[in-house]
Design an enzyme around this catalytic site. Structure first.
Site, PDB file in Angstrom:
ATOM      1  N   LYS A  87     -12.193  -5.293   2.502  1.00 17.19           N
ATOM      2  CA  LYS A  87     -13.228  -5.872   3.367  1.00 17.19           C
ATOM      3  C   LYS A  87     -14.541  -6.231   2.674  1.00 17.19           C
ATOM      4  O   LYS A  87     -15.358  -6.970   3.237  1.00 17.19           O
ATOM      5  CB  LYS A  87     -13.551  -4.884   4.509  1.00 17.19           C
ATOM      6  CG  LYS A  87     -12.436  -4.740   5.519  1.00 17.19           C
ATOM      7  CD  LYS A  87     -12.380  -5.941   6.452  1.00 17.19           C
ATOM      8  CE  LYS A  87     -11.108  -6.022   7.218  1.00 17.19           C
ATOM      9  NZ  LYS A  87     -10.232  -7.117   6.829  1.00 17.19           N
ATOM     10  N   PRO A 103     -12.347   0.131  -1.121  1.00 17.22           N
ATOM     11  CA  PRO A 103     -11.589  -1.128  -1.190  1.00 17.22           C
ATOM     12  C   PRO A 103     -10.283  -1.145  -0.375  1.00 17.22           C
ATOM     13  O   PRO A 103      -9.649  -2.195  -0.261  1.00 17.22           O
ATOM     14  CB  PRO A 103     -11.285  -1.284  -2.686  1.00 17.22           C
ATOM     15  CG  PRO A 103     -11.434   0.074  -3.266  1.00 17.22           C
ATOM     16  CD  PRO A 103     -12.425   0.805  -2.434  1.00 17.22           C
ATOM     17  N   TYR A 110       0.884  -1.177   0.000  1.00 20.51           N
ATOM     18  CA  TYR A 110       0.000   0.000   0.000  1.00 20.51           C
ATOM     19  C   TYR A 110       0.918   1.222   0.000  1.00 20.51           C
ATOM     20  O   TYR A 110       1.819   1.315   0.834  1.00 20.51           O
ATOM     21  CB  TYR A 110      -0.878   0.017   1.245  1.00 20.51           C
ATOM     22  CG  TYR A 110      -1.995  -1.011   1.232  1.00 20.51           C
ATOM     23  CD1 TYR A 110      -3.261  -0.681   0.767  1.00 20.51           C
ATOM     24  CD2 TYR A 110      -1.782  -2.311   1.694  1.00 20.51           C
ATOM     25  CE1 TYR A 110      -4.298  -1.613   0.758  1.00 20.51           C
ATOM     26  CE2 TYR A 110      -2.816  -3.252   1.685  1.00 20.51           C
ATOM     27  CZ  TYR A 110      -4.068  -2.888   1.208  1.00 20.51           C
ATOM     28  OH  TYR A 110      -5.092  -3.813   1.197  1.00 20.51           O
TER      29      TYR A 110
END
Ligand code: RFL
Ligand code: PHB
Length: 388
Positions: A296, A292, A200
């Site tokens: 989850k 997103p 990320y």
């Protein structure tokens, strides 16, 4: 036609519910607006929580996921070119599985075909009737004719844009929503991933995510504006926008190639309450949407389905309606925690605000996450999935 449970929608929620019910001898019919090929062509989620894996095993469709899925024991977060790792294993003893929603949907469809259960694809004009009575009905059009199904219960598993939630009178339902002024531009490519874990990326140029589907197939996302036109994103432009957001090592390892899918998804948080209206039960994206960032959405659809399937099994086997009566409250308690986590990750990682104060707060939050074992544990606990 008559069935015990009419299920609207053949996404992961509807197919998984159908499979769990079928295994307990509860008859169900799924009505899906699209064709099966279309449903299988949608590239979406990639991360599966341990509790979702367990549920897929309970439904008897987990074999291929265990064989082909990638177990991830941690995740990486890159801030302004510096990468940090959070170990799920160390913080929680758990892991997640990286396995595409497309593959999972295929496993569920194959399971349903093997069970001989009925799915009506290309079911148009689906309409729900009398769900506030004990004799609900569902009508739809197929091949130019109108069909009717009478049933005991209706499960609205038809996603955010479906008909089920919209069939509820406005006064009976409350909606809570946050729309973010951004979207994710995603591409899938047959190139090896830059890392063996997800990355990320928080960067002044905007958020990015390096994900994967297999050791030879990558999935990348870039934060984009909602006004973005997909046609103005040839593959080269995507790769050129991704590179400067990455750390040196990832940039060097990045293998670019032609995209095999490209799409833009808007980011939204949404919850409709309650999730039960007489004999209509909403599950999955029909009742709630998360951005997103926390991975989850699919997992929440699965946890709703677990509560609902067990409640229906209890109704038919034990003649008890306790599970049905508690369904909405139980599901929403888990939903809101995932909403909170997804909202938190979204606001921490994206460039949303022009106010420099907000960026300073994001950096402080990230620094705390990397330095505090307590903060990392909270992150890991939520990412791998809260217990039911
Ligand atoms: P779906 O998958 O939307 O399926 C609903 C089905 O209902 C059908 N339908 C109808 N059928 C009959 N009549 C009607 N009137 C109908 N209206 C609709 C639709 O055609 C469809 O087949 O909902 P479901 O089953 O609740 O599943 C939810 C998940 O698909 C969704 O939450 C996830 O994809 C979200 N998501 C992610 N979730 C994760 O857990 N982990 C992830 O890593 C993750 N990444 C993502 C995502 C979603 C994304 N997009 C595109 C929104 C990444 C992206 C980019
Ligand atoms: C994906 O691989 O599609 C994916 C992974 C993690 C997310 C969202 C999407 O948070």
């Amino acid at each position: 036609m008559r069935t015990q449970v009419a299920i609207i929608g053949a996404g992961p929620a509807g197919l998984l519910l159908g499979q769990l019910l079928h295994r307990h001898g509860i008859d169900n019919i799924i009505l899906e607006r699209q064709t099966g090929e279309y449903v299988l062509s949608r590239v979406r989620a990639g991360v599966i929580e341990q509790v979702t894996m367990d549920l897929l095993d309970e439904a008897g469709v987990g074999a291929r996921m265990h064989a082909d899925g990638l177990v991830h024991e941690g995740v990486q977060i890159c801030v302004d070119g510096v990468r940090h790792r959070i170990s799920f294993k160390e913080m929680t003893g758990k892991a997640v599985m990286v396995y595409g929603q497309t593959e999972l949907t295929k496993d569920l469809m194959d399971g349903r075909a093997a069970a001989g259960a009925t799915t009506v694809y290309s079911a148009h004009e689906v309409a729900l009737h009398d769900f506030s009575t004990d004799k609900p009905r569902v009508t739809y059009r197929t091949g130019g004719a109108t069909q009717e199904i009478s049933c005991d219960f209706v499960a609205g598993c038809d996603g955010f844009h479906g008909v089920s939630r919209k069939s509820v009178p406005a006064r009976a339902i409350a909606s809570h929503e946050r729309v973010y002024p951004l979207g994710w531009l995603g591409i899938l490519s047959d190139t090896p991933p830059v890392s063996d874990e997800l990355i990320y990326v928080h960067h002044p140029l905007g958020f990015a995510l390096c994900s994967m589907r297999s050791p030879t197939r990558s999935r990348y996302y870039l934060q984009c504006s909602l006004a973005e036109d997909i046609d103005s994103w040839p593959d080269d432009r995507f790769w050129e926008e991704l590179k400067p957001r990455l750390d040196d090592e990832a940039r060097e390892r990045l293998v670019t190639g032609p995209s095999i899918e490209k799409s833009i998804a808007p980011l939204r948080s949404f919850v409709a309450e309650p999730m039960r209206f007489g004999r209509l039960f909403l599950a999955g994206d029909a009742a709630h949407i998360v951005p997103p960032t926390g991975a989850k959405g699919l997992n929440l659809a699965a946890s709703d389905v677990r509560y609902l399937a067990h409640a229906l099994i209890e109704h038919y086997k034990d003649k008890s309606d306790a599970g049905l009566d508690h369904y909405s409250a139980r599901a929403l308690a888990r939903v809101w925690k995932a909403e909170r986590f997804s909202w938190w990750m979204t606001t921490m990682l994206h460039q949303i605000s022009d106010n420099p104060f907000d960026r300073k707060i994001q950096l402080a939050e990230l620094d705390y996450l990397f330095r505090s074992k307590a903060a990392a544990t909270v992150f890991a606990e939520n990412y791998v999935g809260l217990p039911y």
